[in-house]
Design a protein around this motif. Structure first.
Motif, PDB file in Angstrom:
ATOM      1  N   HIS A 226      89.892  26.212  64.032  1.00  0.00           N
ATOM      2  CA  HIS A 226      89.006  25.923  65.090  1.00  0.00           C
ATOM      3  C   HIS A 226      87.367  26.585  64.869  1.00  0.00           C
ATOM      4  O   HIS A 226      86.590  26.154  65.799  1.00  0.00           O
TER       5      HIS A 226
ATOM      6  N   ASP B  66      84.892  25.800  63.336  1.00  0.00           N
ATOM      7  CA  ASP B  66      83.904  24.457  62.884  1.00  0.00           C
ATOM      8  C   ASP B  66      83.721  24.035  62.015  1.00  0.00           C
ATOM      9  O   ASP B  66      83.717  24.222  61.001  1.00  0.00           O
TER      10      ASP B  66
ATOM     11  N   GLY C  21      90.252  20.418  64.030  1.00  0.00           N
ATOM     12  CA  GLY C  21      90.373  19.450  64.850  1.00  0.00           C
ATOM     13  C   GLY C  21      90.871  18.184  64.472  1.00  0.00           C
ATOM     14  O   GLY C  21      90.515  17.180  64.446  1.00  0.00           O
ATOM     15  N   ARG C  22      90.879  18.255  62.944  1.00  0.00           N
ATOM     16  CA  ARG C  22      91.169  16.912  62.052  1.00  0.00           C
ATOM     17  C   ARG C  22      92.922  16.183  62.672  1.00  0.00           C
ATOM     18  O   ARG C  22      93.475  16.846  63.087  1.00  0.00           O
TER      19      ARG C  22
ATOM     20  N   GLY D 166      92.945  22.380  67.565  1.00  0.00           N
ATOM     21  CA  GLY D 166      91.565  23.575  67.107  1.00  0.00           C
ATOM     22  C   GLY D 166      92.021  24.531  68.195  1.00  0.00           C
ATOM     23  O   GLY D 166      92.630  24.908  68.757  1.00  0.00           O
TER      24      GLY D 166
ATOM     25  N   HIS E 185      88.301  25.671  73.910  1.00  0.00           N
ATOM     26  CA  HIS E 185      87.027  25.829  72.841  1.00  0.00           C
ATOM     27  C   HIS E 185      85.923  26.976  72.945  1.00  0.00           C
ATOM     28  O   HIS E 185      84.916  27.397  73.408  1.00  0.00           O
TER      29      HIS E 185
ATOM     30  N   ASN F  53      83.867  26.283  69.989  1.00  0.00           N
ATOM     31  CA  ASN F  53      84.998  25.662  69.036  1.00  0.00           C
ATOM     32  C   ASN F  53      85.398  24.569  69.433  1.00  0.00           C
ATOM     33  O   ASN F  53      85.169  24.512  70.433  1.00  0.00           O
ATOM     34  N   THR F  54      85.752  24.351  68.133  1.00  0.00           N
ATOM     35  CA  THR F  54      86.475  22.193  67.696  1.00  0.00           C
ATOM     36  C   THR F  54      87.750  22.574  68.926  1.00  0.00           C
ATOM     37  O   THR F  54      88.055  24.038  68.375  1.00  0.00           O
TER      38      THR F  54
ATOM     39  N   TYR G  31      90.714  20.385  71.344  1.00  0.00           N
ATOM     40  CA  TYR G  31      91.256  18.611  71.417  1.00  0.00           C
ATOM     41  C   TYR G  31      92.352  18.856  72.290  1.00  0.00           C
ATOM     42  O   TYR G  31      93.860  19.746  72.784  1.00  0.00           O
TER      43      TYR G  31
END
Length: 256
Positions: A203, A205, A210-211, A226, A230, A234-235, A237
């Motif tokens: 996570h 970046d 988060g892909r 991720g 945050h 950072n990313t 979801y």
């Protein structure tokens, strides 16, 4: 069939991550009713530092709020749940089990059959707590856990059920000292055999944070959440999935 909400890498205890998770819990309970329609899956790194008992107490309190609201909530450990994140200790395996499962010897794969779905939780720290490899943040499932996973997936009792596998370490992309060491062995067991693969860990970046990996290894849904709180910006979801629908209908609920 229950819908799934995927969270990961909460890192409760790090700066404002605990407050952000409480906000997620509050918003989720307000926006996603009835709670009985959902299974929440949290793929590890629940706390930021397992050596701090107050972090585990805070995490358990928030997770219990979800359960008391009626949400089925499933968790598995990440590297931070067994130590500091870059260093682990076997004593925290028992502590994690006692904290989140109420027993001192939870075994993995952890199997939960919920209506028409089979949820299979893996401990990707299972083989990472020996004196010679307990540092860094990589993961390893081990032959025993993978063998038992194969037995579950081959069980005719579950042939017509949706199969959801969840673990902490990222199984696809390679990042030095962070990867799942036996990802090729995992692939041999789950390729074209499961419906959903959920994980976190990356996570910071990275290109993998988060892909969406839908279709990889023949798995219709494969998601990295991720850091849902945050961490460090950072990313992260909060993906919601309805397995009766096409994966293109899945979405980030953005509870914070």
């Amino acid at each position: 069939m229950k819908k799934i909400i995927h969270l990961s890498d909460l890192h409760i205890g790090f700066q404002d991550c605990g407050a952000k998770f409480r906000q997620i819990v509050s918003n989720l309970s307000f926006l996603k009713e009835p709670a009985g329609d959902y299974v929440i899956v949290i793929t590890g790194d629940i706390v930021d530092n397992a050596t701090d008992e107050t972090q585990k107490e805070e995490a358990l309190h928030s997770i219990n709020l979800l359960k008391e609201s009626g949400y089925t909530t499933l968790v598995i450990p990440g590297n931070h749940d067994y130590g500091t994140g870059s260093w682990g200790d076997p004593k925290y395996v028992k502590s994690f089990s006692e904290t989140y499962f109420g027993i001192d010897n939870q075994t993995y794969p952890k199997l939960d059959v919920i209506e028409e779905a089979v949820f299979i939780g893996l401990d990707s720290m299972a083989e990472e707590l020996h004196w010679y490899d307990r540092i860094f943040a990589d993961g390893e499932l081990g032959k025993n856990q993978l063998g038992n996973l194969k037995i579950i997936l081959d069980d005719p009792e579950f042939e017509n059920k949706k199969k959801i596998v969840y673990l902490h370490h990222h199984p696809f992309d390679f990042i030095l000292s962070l990867q799942l060491k036996d990802r090729d062995d995992l692939r041999n067991v789950i390729e074209n055999k499961i419906d959903v693969l959920l994980f976190g860990h990356y996570h910071d970046d990275t290109n993998s944070a988060g892909r969406i990996f839908n279709g990889k290894w023949g798995i219709p849904r494969a998601y990295n959440a991720g850091s849902s709180t945050h961490k460090r910006g950072n990313t992260g979801y909060h993906r919601v999935m309805d397995l009766t629908k096409d994966p293109r209908s899945d979405y980030d609920a953005k509870f914070i």
